[in-house]
Design an enzyme around this catalytic site. Structure first.
Site, PDB file in Angstrom:
ATOM      1  N   HIS A 145       0.828  -1.220   0.000  1.00 25.35           N
ATOM      2  CA  HIS A 145       0.000   0.000   0.000  1.00 25.35           C
ATOM      3  C   HIS A 145       0.864   1.273   0.000  1.00 25.35           C
ATOM      4  O   HIS A 145       0.817   2.066   0.948  1.00 25.35           O
ATOM      5  CB  HIS A 145      -0.852  -0.064   1.271  1.00 25.35           C
ATOM      6  N   GLU A 169      -0.846   1.346  -5.315  1.00 24.19           N
ATOM      7  CA  GLU A 169      -0.691   0.087  -4.597  1.00 24.19           C
ATOM      8  C   GLU A 169      -0.689  -1.122  -5.534  1.00 24.19           C
ATOM      9  O   GLU A 169      -1.657  -1.311  -6.283  1.00 24.19           O
ATOM     10  CB  GLU A 169      -1.829  -0.055  -3.586  1.00 24.19           C
TER      11      GLU A 169
HETATM   12  O1  TA6 Z   1      -6.172   1.375  -0.416  1.00 23.84           O
HETATM   13  C1  TA6 Z   1      -7.198   2.317  -0.244  1.00 23.84           C
HETATM   14  C2  TA6 Z   1      -7.892   2.035   1.081  1.00 23.84           C
HETATM   15  O2  TA6 Z   1      -8.512   0.779   1.065  1.00 23.84           O
HETATM   16  C3  TA6 Z   1      -8.886   3.167   1.335  1.00 23.84           C
HETATM   17  O3  TA6 Z   1     -10.221   2.737   1.174  1.00 23.84           O
HETATM   18  C4  TA6 Z   1      -8.568   3.590   2.784  1.00 23.84           C
HETATM   19  O4  TA6 Z   1      -9.284   2.798   3.698  1.00 23.84           O
HETATM   20  C5  TA6 Z   1      -7.071   3.319   2.814  1.00 23.84           C
HETATM   21  O5  TA6 Z   1      -6.943   2.057   2.173  1.00 23.84           O
HETATM   22  C6  TA6 Z   1      -6.412   3.428   4.166  1.00 23.84           C
HETATM   23  O6  TA6 Z   1      -6.858   2.417   5.009  1.00 23.84           O
HETATM   24  P1  TA6 Z   1      -6.290   2.398   6.521  1.00 23.84           P
HETATM   25  O7  TA6 Z   1      -6.876   1.158   7.137  1.00 23.84           O
HETATM   26  O8  TA6 Z   1      -4.798   2.365   6.433  1.00 23.84           O
HETATM   27  O9  TA6 Z   1      -6.758   3.691   7.147  1.00 23.84           O
END
Ligand code: TA6
Length: 279
Positions: free
Chosen positions: A150, A252
């Site tokens: 991510h 990601e």
């Molecule tokens: O990758 C995008 C995502 O799934 C968004 O929907 C948002 O939730 C982000 O990840 C961050 O998630 P987190 O659990 O790290 O706050």
């Protein structure tokens, strides 16, 4: 712990070990917690990853920024909503396996074993940054895995950024009511963007203000997630400044949106992202 000359453990907090790399090709920081790449700065370049100034460094809390490892599932668990979002390992200390270096860079290896789940994460930091997450199936039955590396990429201002290489790709737009759409041209940011693209190809993040272009390549990943929370969502994150959304774009390498990988008994799957700064 036997470490090569370019790697040492930060002296700050032994309860929260951070591997600091200082090599002729780059500097980098990787936390044992989450096997989490926090920083990567190629020689003669600015820092490439975004790390929130409000990030929290304690067990069970994922670091906001760098490259969180979302595994063995992406976002909500496919069958059990009581499970943590983005899997089991962002908020845990991994095992340190080893480190090596040569003239082109440093490699760190980490492992984790939780129940039926076994993974190794390899970080290769040099003029490029490569992170490879290997799922290993040591069982006598197939396992199904999803997830994402991510990556939070640092930008001068998100409103001057465009993502090139997704033109024509279908994507699931998860902002509001989820809907399948098709990308037309480059991706620009003037509102919340949270999209899962059907794409295995390399893409470019172009920062038109700083003039920097970052190349993101990947393998073992049928989907690419592009995310920026924009202003309203950003205020919901206690570990992100309200204006922090201006300073990053998440690109990601993912296995997401029902694109799970089946790993056969004795087999493995590798999800890899490779990041470099284009000259
Ligand atoms: O990758 C995008 C995502 O799934 C968004 O929907 C948002 O939730 C982000 O990840 C961050 O998630 P987190 O659990 O790290 O706050």
């Amino acid at each position: 712990m036997n470490l090569p000359a370019s790697v040492h453990l930060s002296a700050d907090d032994h309860a929260y070990p951070i591997f600091e790399i200082n090599h002729p090709t780059c500097t980098a920081k990787v936390a044992l917690h989450g096997a989490h790449v926090m920083s990567w700065k190629p020689a003669d370049e600015d820092e490439v990853l975004y790390l929130s100034p409000d990030a929290v460094f304690r067990e069970s809390k994922a670091i906001r920024g760098g490259i969180p490892v979302c595994w063995p599932w992406f976002s909500a668990h496919p069958a059990d909503l009581a499970q943590p979002s983005h899997g089991l390992v962002r908020g845990r200390f991994w095992d340190f396996i080893g480190a090596s270096e040569d003239t082109s860079g440093v490699t760190l290896r980490f492992g984790i074993h939780i129940g039926i789940w076994n993974a190794e994460l390899r970080v290769r930091a040099g003029e490029e940054l490569e992170v490879a997450l290997e799922t290993k199936n040591n069982l006598e039955m197939p396992i199904v895995v999803s997830g994402a590396l991510h990556t939070y990429l640092g930008v001068s201002d998100i409103s001057h950024v465009r993502v090139v290489g997704l033109d024509g790709c279908g994507y699931l737009d998860t902002v509001g009511t989820p809907k399948m759409l098709k990308q037309k041209g480059d991706v620009y940011f003037d509102t919340e963007v949270d999209r899962i693209y059907d794409s295995s190809s390399r893409i470019l993040l172009v920062d038109d203000l700083s003039g920097r272009t970052i190349l993101i390549e990947k393998s073992g990943s049928p989907t690419t997630v592009v995310w920026n929370p924009w202003s309203e969502k950003a205020t919901a994150f206690a570990d992100l400044p309200d204006d922090g959304f201006h300073k990053f774009c998440c690109i990601e390498a993912a296995i997401a949106n029902d694109m799970a990988e089946i790993v056969m008994p004795g087999g493995s799957h590798v999800l890899m992202t490779r990041i470099s700064v284009e000259e």
